[in-house]
Design a protein around this motif. Structure first.
Motif, short mmCIF file in Angstrom:
data_model
loop_
_atom_site.label_atom_id
_atom_site.label_comp_id
_atom_site.label_asym_id
_atom_site.label_seq_id
_atom_site.Cartn_x
_atom_site.Cartn_y
_atom_site.Cartn_z
N MET B 154 0.76 -1.27 0.06
CA MET B 154 -0.02 0.26 0.22
C MET B 154 0.86 1.26 -0.01
O MET B 154 0.73 2.12 -0.80
CB MET B 154 -1.07 0.05 1.33
N ALA B 157 2.33 2.11 -3.18
CA ALA B 157 1.34 2.31 -4.43
C ALA B 157 0.90 3.81 -4.33
O ALA B 157 0.23 4.30 -5.44
CB ALA B 157 -0.09 1.32 -4.22
N ILE B 158 1.23 4.31 -3.32
CA ILE B 158 0.79 5.75 -3.22
C ILE B 158 1.81 6.91 -3.45
O ILE B 158 2.94 6.53 -2.70
CB ILE B 158 -0.11 6.33 -2.07
N GLU B 159 2.00 7.75 -4.27
CA GLU B 159 3.11 8.42 -4.52
C GLU B 159 3.31 9.49 -3.49
O GLU B 159 4.47 9.70 -2.76
CB GLU B 159 3.06 9.18 -5.94
N ARG B 163 -0.50 11.67 1.81
CA ARG B 163 -1.91 10.81 1.78
C ARG B 163 -1.49 9.43 2.18
O ARG B 163 -2.40 8.67 2.90
CB ARG B 163 -2.35 10.95 0.10
N ARG B 166 -1.65 8.68 6.03
CA ARG B 166 -2.92 8.22 6.58
C ARG B 166 -3.93 7.14 6.20
O ARG B 166 -4.34 6.43 6.96
CB ARG B 166 -3.85 9.77 6.35
N LEU B 167 -3.74 6.76 4.67
CA LEU B 167 -4.40 5.73 4.42
C LEU B 167 -3.79 4.47 4.95
O LEU B 167 -4.69 3.50 5.36
CB LEU B 167 -4.24 5.64 2.75
N ILE B 170 -4.76 4.01 8.35
CA ILE B 170 -6.36 3.32 8.74
C ILE B 170 -6.08 1.74 8.44
O ILE B 170 -6.82 1.06 9.15
CB ILE B 170 -7.18 4.00 7.74
N LEU B 171 -5.52 1.67 7.26
CA LEU B 171 -5.39 -0.19 6.93
C LEU B 171 -4.36 -0.86 8.28
O LEU B 171 -5.01 -1.97 8.65
CB LEU B 171 -4.45 -0.28 5.84
N VAL B 174 -6.99 -1.32 10.86
CA VAL B 174 -7.96 -2.24 10.62
C VAL B 174 -7.34 -3.75 10.80
O VAL B 174 -7.91 -4.71 11.31
CB VAL B 174 -8.42 -2.14 9.04
#
Lengths: 224, 259
Positions: B154, B157-159, B163, B166-167, B170-171, B174
């Protein structure tokens, strides 16, 4: 106001799902194909297929609901309607819940209806069919809710599909464990069948209570 | 993203660490000491494991794998707890170093999880007669390993780091809620592994001739983990600085060309 907004959203989602471009029943078709393909790998032995039947049906349902959920928020992110939904006064958690409900109605429920028919292909008897259908009815909402968290996390990514499967599948293991064992326990075995049924119900209720908050938080971060 | 200068010192020593520059300086000073300490502890642990601890009356010398296996398994859980704590730090307090810590801890935790799986497998071959059995504890550690890899995937996957932070937080949370549920479900599913024997009510059930080397080894690996974590955090801070410098440079070049 919230009630009207939510019912309008439900109608919109249902229309989008059943019209051209929507994905209602596509998951069921995929489910049918998975269950058809597996005997080619395992062999045509009906005894073996009947024993593995609940497992096949559960794996098929897991993959079908996972593969259909990656567009749950992505389409709305792409065309900007998610921004409007977030700007409205309706709590985002309820929006998530409505979208999940519609996803379950158009993907999860058809799977439950199709399961006994596919079970006949696997030579499962009446009690087995009943138990698998029952566990799928209780368990598929949990798959939708867990998948929705993954869909919200990957909604703003360009290549979210495979990542969604990678992050969601480990989390769905408890649902799979209790779903299959409840189905197996109902047709004999040492464990009383009620225990896994109740745990499966608990997993579904817990995911219904927690997942909307996680998914809404992820959507807010994604659109920042 | 880590903004230098914007992280003003509010109060206290811990607060002052929120400044990445100050943290990097402190890390640079402590890393050699911690590295030395872990080297000494691990050397003592290796000596004790090979020469002090007796071979098991049933398992023979294979029992010595435990001195690597148990600390690795403990650190695999410790690292995930740390990531979950850092995730809270990212989401609730927006601490600038929380995400750096989580991101640095993930590959190290995944490595220790992998080490626990491999050493367990090497031990299982002579003891259980198979490289892998679908026993509850092995399976839940394998799933923990998969969750680690999902977190790392994950992040990759996000540059944009802010962002991603914070994503992934959350993961991570979870996953943290789910790890006990997965543990419970897999336990229910199958049980073969021996029950907990060090941390339990009524004191440890293993003899002190084995327990003391085990504790020294666990301490050594824990210090090693902290050393690696601090080093990886420093690298991550520098990587983000380079990234923001490159963006600034690219912006300057394009605006110069435009004018």
């Amino acid at each position: 106001m919230t009630g009207r907004a939510l019912s309008a959203l439900t109608v919109r989602e249902l229309r989008l799902a059943v019209r051209i471009g929507g994905s209602a029943l596509l998951g069921t078709l995929f489910f049918l194909i998975v269950v058809t393909v597996v005997p080619f790998a395992v062999g045509p032995d009906l005894k073996l297929l009947a024993r593995l039947g609940p497992a096949f049906l559960w794996i098929g349902a897991l993959l079908a609901s996972l593969l259909s959920i990656d567009r749950l928020f992505q389409a709305d992110t792409d065309d900007g309607s998610l921004d409007l939904l977030m700007l409205s006064s309706t709590p985002l958690e309820l929006v998530v819940l409505v979208k999940c409900l519609v996803h379950w109605l158009t993907t999860g429920l058809p799977l439950v209806v199709a399961a006994p028919v596919l079970g006949l292909l696997l030579d499962m008897d009446g009690m087995q069919l009943l138990s698998v259908t029952g566990t799928l009815l209780i368990g598929t909402p949990a798959l939708t809710m867990i998948g929705a968290v993954g869909a919200a996390l990957t909604a703003s990514l360009r290549r979210g599909g495979l990542l969604l499967a990678v992050i969601v599948l480990p989390v769905t293991i408890p649902v799979l464990v209790f779903g299959v064992s409840a189905a197996a326990a109902a047709t004999g075995g040492t464990v009383p069948a009620l225990t896994p049924f109740l745990v499966l119900g608990a997993l579904t209720l817990a995911s219904l209570a927690l997942a909307p908050f996680a998914a809404a938080a992820a959507l807010r971060v994604g659109l920042e | 993203m880590v903004h230098e200068g914007t992280a003003t010192v509010k109060r206290g020593w811990f607060g002052s660490l929120a400044n990445p520059t100050r943290f990097s300086a402190l890390a640079a000073r402590t890393i050699p000491w911690l590295g030395g300490l872990s080297a000494i502890l691990l050397a003592v642990a290796a000596y004790m494991a090979f020469f002090v601890a007796p071979p098991d009356y049933q398992q023979g010398d294979t029992v010595r794998i435990m001195f690597l296996h148990v600390p690795a398994a403990w650190l695999s859980m410790f690292a995930y707890t740390l990531i979950a704590g850092a995730a809270l730090g990212t989401l609730v307090w927006r601490h600038p170093l929380a995400d750096v810590a989580a991101r640095a801890a993930a590959p190290i935790g995944a490595s220790f999880t992998f080490l626990a799986l491999v050493t367990g497998s090497l031990w299982g071959k002579p003891m259980w007669g198979a490289w892998w059995v679908w026993d509850a504890r092995l399976t839940s550690v394998l799933i923990l390993f998969l969750i680690y890899l999902g977190l790392i995937a994950m992040w990759r996957a996000i540059e944009e780091p802010a962002r991603a932070a914070r994503l992934v937080a959350i993961l991570a949370l979870v996953g943290f809620v789910n790890v006990p549920i997965i543990k419970f479900s897999v336990d229910w599913w199958n049980t073969l592994h021996q029950p907990a024997s060090v941390f339990r009510m009524g004191g440890p059930t293993i003899d002190s001739s084995i327990l003391i080397p085990l504790l020294v080894s666990a301490a050594g690996f824990t210090v090693l983990f902290v050393t690696l974590l601090l080093g990886a955090m420093r690298n991550e801070i520098m990587r983000r600085r380079i990234r923001s410098l490159q963006i600034r440079q690219a912006g300057a070049t394009s605006s110069a060309r435009a004018s």
